[in-house]
Design a protein around this motif. Structure first.
Motif, short mmCIF file in Angstrom:
data_model
loop_
_atom_site.label_atom_id
_atom_site.label_comp_id
_atom_site.label_asym_id
_atom_site.label_seq_id
_atom_site.Cartn_x
_atom_site.Cartn_y
_atom_site.Cartn_z
N GLY A 63 0.78 -1.23 0.00
CA GLY A 63 0.00 0.00 0.00
C GLY A 63 0.81 1.27 0.00
N ALA A 64 2.14 1.18 -0.10
CA ALA A 64 2.97 2.38 -0.04
C ALA A 64 2.61 3.37 -1.14
N ARG A 65 2.25 2.87 -2.32
CA ARG A 65 1.95 3.76 -3.44
C ARG A 65 0.67 4.56 -3.21
N LEU B 269 10.00 9.54 2.42
CA LEU B 269 10.67 8.27 2.10
C LEU B 269 10.82 8.12 0.59
N THR B 270 11.78 7.30 0.20
CA THR B 270 11.97 6.96 -1.21
C THR B 270 11.36 5.59 -1.48
N VAL B 271 10.55 5.50 -2.52
CA VAL B 271 9.92 4.23 -2.89
C VAL B 271 10.74 3.55 -3.98
N VAL B 272 11.08 2.30 -3.75
CA VAL B 272 11.85 1.50 -4.71
C VAL B 272 10.91 0.47 -5.34
N ASP B 273 10.74 0.50 -6.63
CA ASP B 273 9.82 -0.39 -7.33
C ASP B 273 10.48 -1.74 -7.55
N ASP B 274 10.44 -2.59 -6.53
CA ASP B 274 11.07 -3.91 -6.62
C ASP B 274 10.07 -5.04 -6.43
N SER C 41 5.47 -13.80 -7.34
CA SER C 41 4.58 -14.82 -7.88
C SER C 41 3.15 -14.65 -7.39
N GLY C 42 2.96 -14.05 -6.21
CA GLY C 42 1.61 -13.91 -5.66
C GLY C 42 1.38 -12.55 -5.04
N LEU C 43 0.10 -12.24 -4.82
CA LEU C 43 -0.31 -10.94 -4.27
C LEU C 43 0.37 -9.79 -5.02
N ARG C 44 0.47 -9.95 -6.31
CA ARG C 44 1.21 -8.98 -7.12
C ARG C 44 0.54 -7.60 -7.11
N GLY C 45 -0.78 -7.59 -7.05
CA GLY C 45 -1.48 -6.31 -7.09
C GLY C 45 -1.33 -5.45 -5.85
N THR C 46 -0.70 -6.01 -4.81
CA THR C 46 -0.53 -5.22 -3.58
C THR C 46 0.53 -4.14 -3.73
N GLY C 47 1.42 -4.28 -4.72
CA GLY C 47 2.48 -3.30 -4.88
C GLY C 47 3.31 -3.14 -3.62
N SER C 48 3.70 -4.24 -3.00
CA SER C 48 4.39 -4.21 -1.71
C SER C 48 5.88 -3.90 -1.89
#
Length: 394
Positions: A144-146, A177-182, A186-193
């Motif tokens: 949910g950071a995004r 904070l800085t968000v790193v898109d990493d 394989s799962g829960l991909r839509g969470t954008g964790s």
């Protein structure tokens, strides 16, 4: 402050969640492919009041009890596991933010739909500075950071006497904070964790609480001190926050399985799967597994609500049992999903078929460090054997 949504009865919040399910289902594949929530999904969650579910009432929140939260998140998971997981994270982190001093809450909940995310791993270091702490480090798996305004961060900081270190929890605006898109999993991909990073971020002292105090129920809010919602242990509350995602995913798998009952079983004489005894067994077994998972989750949520209302304390065994219940829910739900996947046929591996995504999501849940069924089962058995818990997270 955003205009407050009138606080409704729990059934209304559950109904709102159910009405959002078609939107979540519509965008579930997009979210899986793009590794974040679709804008329409986020809008549907906000419109339903989901981000306010555990926000205190004085800020326009629903301050929902654990039983309502379980039902709401179960409904959402029927639509999409990632959306439900984010709802559970926002709910838990909003509850945690409600433990902080009231002046801090005034700042955090100025937008009650803003969202609070976080993680419980103290993977940063904090150095005292006049009026607060300077924190540097990074945190992984920040669901949910995004789409959040604030993050709960944990760091290791000197104790007041300076003799040792202890973990502290603090609230930081995401803009610091800085968000790193990493997040490519394989799962829960839509969470954008994703990962978030702090580089010498100053945090005022009023936005910092010692983690040991939180775990012992020593909260800092005066306004929320008389509210039953905040009369529960942190870890038990967290366990209740996450069970609904697993149950809803299993229910969604059962629904998806049923759509193929009239399909032929290839290379057999069965014109439809509903005629085959193996189908009868799969349906019966999966339904019972889901019912058993729901029993453990419902009992835990009920215990939290009843004990909070009565002001009852939680023993160490009670706290460990809450973690055991969460692990059991995850394991039973995964067993149900795996069974249904086995009976869904080769065509179910296509990306457009929901059950393959559901299986990946439920597997991801079962690998979560704090919620792993084996870890929590071992912890429960350890305490039942008369040994002290080997973790502070109770």
């Amino acid at each position: 402050m955003t205009l407050a949504i009138p606080v409704q009865a729990g059934t209304d919040l559950v109904d709102r969640a159910a009405r959002a399910v078609p939107v979540l289902r519509e965008h579930a594949r997009w979210q899986d492919e793009h590794r974040e929530l679709h804008a329409d999904t986020l809008a549907a969650l906000r419109e339903a009041g989901i981000l306010r579910m555990r926000v205190p009432q004085q800020y326009g929140g629903h301050a929902a009890d654990a039983t309502t939260m379980l039902k709401v998140i179960t409904e959402l998971a029927r639509g999409d596991g990632s959306a439900a997981w984010l709802a559970s994270v926002w709910s838990m982190c909003s509850w945690l933010a409600g433990l902080f001093p009231d002046a801090v809450q005034d700042e955090v909940f100025a937008d009650p739909d803003g969202g609070v995310c976080g993680v419980l791993s103290p993977t940063a270091v904090a150095v005292p500075r006049d009026g607060g702490l300077v924190v540097s480090g990074e945190w992984h798996f920040i669901s949910g950071a995004r789409h959040s305004g604030w993050q709960l961060v944990l760091a290791m900081a000197p104790t007041p006497d300076g003799a040792s270190q202890w973990p502290v929890m603090a609230l930081v605006p995401l803009r610091d904070l800085t968000v790193v898109d990493d997040w490519d999993t394989s799962g829960l991909r839509g969470t954008g964790s994703v990962t978030t990073v702090a580089r010498e971020v100053f945090i005022p002292a009023e936005r910092v609480l010692p983690m040991p105090a939180i775990l012992q129920g020593q909260y800092a809010s005066a306004r929320n001190a008389g509210t039953p919602l905040f009369h529960a242990p942190m870890m038990a509350t967290g366990c209740a926050s996450f069970t609904g995602t697993a149950i809803g995913l299993a229910q969604a798998a059962l629904e998806d399985y049923r759509t193929r009952l009239d399909h032929k079983i290839t290379y057999t004489d069965y014109a439809s799967r509903r005629e085959a005894p193996v189908t009868h067994r799969q349906l019966a077994e999966a339904t019972l597994l889901i019912d058993e998972a729901q029993f453990h989750a419902t009992r835990l949520a009920g215990q939290i609500d009843e004990r909070a209302a009565a002001g009852q304390d939680w023993t160490p065994l009670d706290r460990v049992a809450a973690r055991a219940a969460l692990g059991r829910v995850f394991r039973l739900a995964k067993e149900a999903v795996d069974l249904l996947v086995t009976g869904s046929g080769g065509s179910s591996i296509y990306a457009a078929v929901p059950i393959q995504r559901i299986q990946r999501d439920i597997q991801a849940l079962n690998l979560h460090a704090l919620m792993h069924p084996d870890t929590n089962l071992e912890l429960f058995g350890r305490v039942l054997a008369g040994l002290a818990p080997n973790t502070m997270y109770l």
